[in-house]
Write a protein that holds these residues in place. Structure first.
Motif, mmCIF file in Angstrom:
data_model
loop_
_atom_site.group_PDB
_atom_site.id
_atom_site.type_symbol
_atom_site.label_atom_id
_atom_site.label_comp_id
_atom_site.label_asym_id
_atom_site.label_seq_id
_atom_site.Cartn_x
_atom_site.Cartn_y
_atom_site.Cartn_z
ATOM 1 N N LEU A 155 0.825 -1.209 0.000
ATOM 2 C CA LEU A 155 0.000 0.000 0.000
ATOM 3 C C LEU A 155 0.862 1.264 0.000
ATOM 4 C CD1 LEU A 155 -2.811 -1.117 2.468
ATOM 5 C CD2 LEU A 155 -3.072 -0.616 0.033
ATOM 6 N N ARG A 156 1.994 1.237 0.690
ATOM 7 C CA ARG A 156 2.878 2.397 0.661
ATOM 8 C C ARG A 156 3.464 2.591 -0.736
ATOM 9 N NH1 ARG A 156 4.531 4.687 5.519
ATOM 10 N NH2 ARG A 156 3.773 3.637 7.396
ATOM 11 N N ALA A 157 3.816 1.500 -1.410
ATOM 12 C CA ALA A 157 4.298 1.611 -2.790
ATOM 13 C C ALA A 157 3.193 2.137 -3.708
ATOM 14 C CB ALA A 157 4.800 0.253 -3.275
ATOM 15 N N PHE A 158 1.967 1.700 -3.453
ATOM 16 C CA PHE A 158 0.820 2.197 -4.224
ATOM 17 C C PHE A 158 0.653 3.705 -4.032
ATOM 18 C CE2 PHE A 158 -3.903 2.905 -4.118
ATOM 19 C CZ PHE A 158 -4.112 2.849 -5.480
ATOM 20 N N ALA A 159 0.788 4.188 -2.797
ATOM 21 C CA ALA A 159 0.684 5.621 -2.529
ATOM 22 C C ALA A 159 1.795 6.398 -3.228
ATOM 23 C CB ALA A 159 0.714 5.873 -1.027
ATOM 24 N N ASP A 160 3.005 5.839 -3.250
ATOM 25 C CA ASP A 160 4.116 6.507 -3.941
ATOM 26 C C ASP A 160 3.838 6.636 -5.436
ATOM 27 O OD1 ASP A 160 5.519 6.837 -1.616
ATOM 28 O OD2 ASP A 160 6.743 5.036 -1.861
ATOM 29 N N GLU A 161 3.200 5.631 -6.028
ATOM 30 C CA GLU A 161 2.898 5.694 -7.457
ATOM 31 C C GLU A 161 1.795 6.707 -7.749
ATOM 32 O OE1 GLU A 161 2.039 1.725 -8.610
ATOM 33 O OE2 GLU A 161 4.138 1.100 -8.698
ATOM 34 N N LEU A 162 0.801 6.793 -6.864
ATOM 35 C CA LEU A 162 -0.240 7.808 -7.052
ATOM 36 C C LEU A 162 0.333 9.211 -6.889
ATOM 37 C CD1 LEU A 162 -3.328 6.282 -5.199
ATOM 38 C CD2 LEU A 162 -2.906 6.357 -7.656
ATOM 39 N N ASP A 163 1.263 9.374 -5.920
ATOM 40 C CA ASP A 163 1.949 10.645 -5.691
ATOM 41 C C ASP A 163 0.949 11.794 -5.543
ATOM 42 O OD1 ASP A 163 4.124 12.285 -5.288
ATOM 43 O OD2 ASP A 163 4.484 12.641 -7.414
ATOM 44 N N ASP A 164 0.001 11.615 -4.640
ATOM 45 C CA ASP A 164 -1.068 12.581 -4.463
ATOM 46 C C ASP A 164 -1.503 12.552 -2.997
ATOM 47 O OD1 ASP A 164 -3.250 14.250 -6.127
ATOM 48 O OD2 ASP A 164 -4.260 13.157 -4.512
ATOM 49 N N ALA A 165 -1.881 13.725 -2.461
ATOM 50 C CA ALA A 165 -2.298 13.799 -1.065
ATOM 51 C C ALA A 165 -3.556 12.977 -0.813
ATOM 52 C CB ALA A 165 -2.523 15.252 -0.659
ATOM 53 N N THR A 166 -4.487 12.978 -1.767
ATOM 54 C CA THR A 166 -5.706 12.177 -1.603
ATOM 55 C C THR A 166 -5.375 10.687 -1.640
ATOM 56 O OG1 THR A 166 -7.036 13.921 -2.627
ATOM 57 C CG2 THR A 166 -7.989 11.716 -2.555
ATOM 58 N N GLY A 167 -4.455 10.293 -2.520
ATOM 59 C CA GLY A 167 -4.018 8.903 -2.532
ATOM 60 C C GLY A 167 -3.364 8.501 -1.225
ATOM 61 N N ASP A 168 -2.611 9.427 -0.612
ATOM 62 C CA ASP A 168 -2.015 9.146 0.698
ATOM 63 C C ASP A 168 -3.098 8.901 1.752
ATOM 64 O OD1 ASP A 168 0.455 9.413 -0.370
ATOM 65 O OD2 ASP A 168 0.992 11.258 0.665
ATOM 66 N N LEU A 169 -4.159 9.703 1.696
ATOM 67 C CA LEU A 169 -5.242 9.551 2.675
ATOM 68 C C LEU A 169 -5.930 8.194 2.529
ATOM 69 C CD1 LEU A 169 -6.781 10.964 4.936
ATOM 70 C CD2 LEU A 169 -8.299 11.943 3.202
ATOM 71 N N ILE A 170 -6.167 7.786 1.288
ATOM 72 C CA ILE A 170 -6.789 6.481 1.045
ATOM 73 C C ILE A 170 -5.865 5.359 1.510
ATOM 74 C CG2 ILE A 170 -7.650 4.922 -0.743
ATOM 75 C CD1 ILE A 170 -8.420 7.429 -2.362
ATOM 76 N N ALA A 171 -4.606 5.443 1.129
ATOM 77 C CA ALA A 171 -3.648 4.397 1.501
ATOM 78 C C ALA A 171 -3.452 4.337 3.015
ATOM 79 C CB ALA A 171 -2.311 4.643 0.806
ATOM 80 N N ALA A 172 -3.449 5.489 3.697
ATOM 81 C CA ALA A 172 -3.261 5.502 5.147
ATOM 82 C C ALA A 172 -4.412 4.793 5.852
ATOM 83 C CB ALA A 172 -3.136 6.946 5.641
ATOM 84 N N ASN A 173 -5.630 5.031 5.400
ATOM 85 C CA ASN A 173 -6.772 4.334 5.991
ATOM 86 C C ASN A 173 -6.694 2.833 5.752
ATOM 87 O OD1 ASN A 173 -9.072 6.218 7.149
ATOM 88 N ND2 ASN A 173 -8.178 7.311 5.431
ATOM 89 N N LEU A 174 -6.261 2.435 4.562
ATOM 90 C CA LEU A 174 -6.140 1.006 4.265
ATOM 91 C C LEU A 174 -5.016 0.367 5.090
ATOM 92 C CD1 LEU A 174 -6.622 1.060 0.381
ATOM 93 C CD2 LEU A 174 -8.297 0.450 2.131
ATOM 94 N N ILE A 175 -3.923 1.106 5.294
ATOM 95 C CA ILE A 175 -2.819 0.576 6.108
ATOM 96 C C ILE A 175 -3.273 0.364 7.552
ATOM 97 C CG2 ILE A 175 -0.585 1.183 7.118
ATOM 98 C CD1 ILE A 175 0.105 2.521 4.435
ATOM 99 N N LEU A 176 -3.984 1.344 8.093
ATOM 100 C CA LEU A 176 -4.473 1.203 9.471
ATOM 101 C C LEU A 176 -5.491 0.081 9.577
ATOM 102 C CD1 LEU A 176 -4.802 4.961 10.476
ATOM 103 C CD2 LEU A 176 -2.991 3.357 11.080
ATOM 104 N N ALA A 177 -6.300 -0.098 8.529
ATOM 105 C CA ALA A 177 -7.263 -1.205 8.540
ATOM 106 C C ALA A 177 -6.529 -2.547 8.472
ATOM 107 C CB ALA A 177 -8.219 -1.072 7.359
ATOM 108 N N ALA A 178 -5.428 -2.623 7.711
ATOM 109 C CA ALA A 178 -4.653 -3.857 7.640
ATOM 110 C C ALA A 178 -4.016 -4.185 8.983
ATOM 111 C CB ALA A 178 -3.589 -3.732 6.554
#
Length: 291
Positions: A155-178
């Protein structure tokens, strides 16, 4: 003062303006990939730019022969290449489409999670319905999960590829859920999708408002250029500009007008929000971004 000196001065000013225009051109958003050592760098001009440059040089030669203005050899190519860039719409539409794709994907993921499957299985299940602007990133995310990558690392690699603040927010929620593996992620993703959708609507309205002055500037530029060409070919109004001092004054006036267009474009180009998630960021369950 010979005509060569104002022509040389005008050429230097025009090259500086062209450098500003090229620097303001947005770079396409591409996934980050390791750089390959090619041995030496090369400056590549695409076929469209070459064609515009040839057209501009042809127009400049015609203008020089007809009017005797040495600056026509520089003004015409710069105008043909630079004005379409300055008067075109900034890449906000691409950014809005990516945000809309993230909103659709987040909503789809929330819908898949309602059937009670795990996070990793839900991410894989959304692959076929992923919108085009982020399909490459989601495809690589699923490939990493299938290759037994750790979910948080993928998920962190996915956020790096999106390279966007909104993508970071989505990935952060998914990381915490994991990490937590608890209930509540569906409602968080649905709320996040609604927030992103509201952001998309606001940005579309802003871009619609920004399009009006761009259209006005476009028409003013076309009319001004047409009048200048007609007067240069048929009237005595622009005859003083044929002298060396007149050529210098013409360069100053044109440079001021181009600087105004550059200023307008910079104001119309929004700055992206800074990212907050990278591979070194330590997310805690008490950080406020929790499912």
């Amino acid at each position: 003062m010979t005509p060569l000196l104002p022509g040389l001065a005008g050429g230097l000013v025009a090259l500086g303006i062209l450098g500003i225009v090229v620097g303001l051109r947005p770079a396409p958003v591409v996934p980050k990939q390791p750089r390959k050592n090619s041995g030496r760098g090369r400056f590549v001009i695409d076929s469209r730019t070459r064609m515009l440059l040839l057209i501009g040089l042809g127009l400049g030669i015609v203008g020089w022969v007809v009017t005797g203005w040495v600056l026509a050899l520089v003004i015409a190519p710069v105008a043909v290449i630079g004005l379409p860039v300055l008067l075109s719409a900034p890449p906000a539409a691409t950014q809005i489409n990516r945000l809309e794709a993230m909103e659709e994907w987040t909503r789809s993921l929330a819908g898949v999670l309602t059937v009670g499957i795990g996070l990793e299985q839900a991410l894989v299940a959304t692959l076929r319905s992923t919108p085009g602007p982020i399909s490459a990133g989601v495809t690589r995310l699923v490939s990493r999960l299938r290759a037994r990558w750790d979910t948080e690392t993928a998920l962190r690699a996915f956020a790096d590829e999106l390279d966007d603040a909104t993508g970071d927010l989505i990935a952060a929620n998914l990381i915490l859920a994991a990490r937590r593996r608890g209930a509540g992620l569906t409602s968080v993703l649905e709320g996040l999708a609604e927030s992103v959708a509201a952001d998309v609507r606001a940005r579309r309205q802003v871009e619609a408002d920004r399009a009006k002055p761009r259209s006005t500037a476009r028409w003013v530029t076309v009319i001004s250029a047409s009048v200048l060409v007609v007067l240069a070919l048929s009237g005595s109004y622009v005859k003083p500009y044929g002298s060396p001092i007149g050529q210098v004054i013409l360069v100053v006036l044109l440079a001021a007008y181009v600087a105004t267009l550059v200023w307008m474009r910079r104001m119309a180009t929004g700055k992206p929000l800074p990212r907050f998630l990278d591979r070194r960021t330590d997310l805690s369950l008490g950080s406020g971004v929790t499912p």
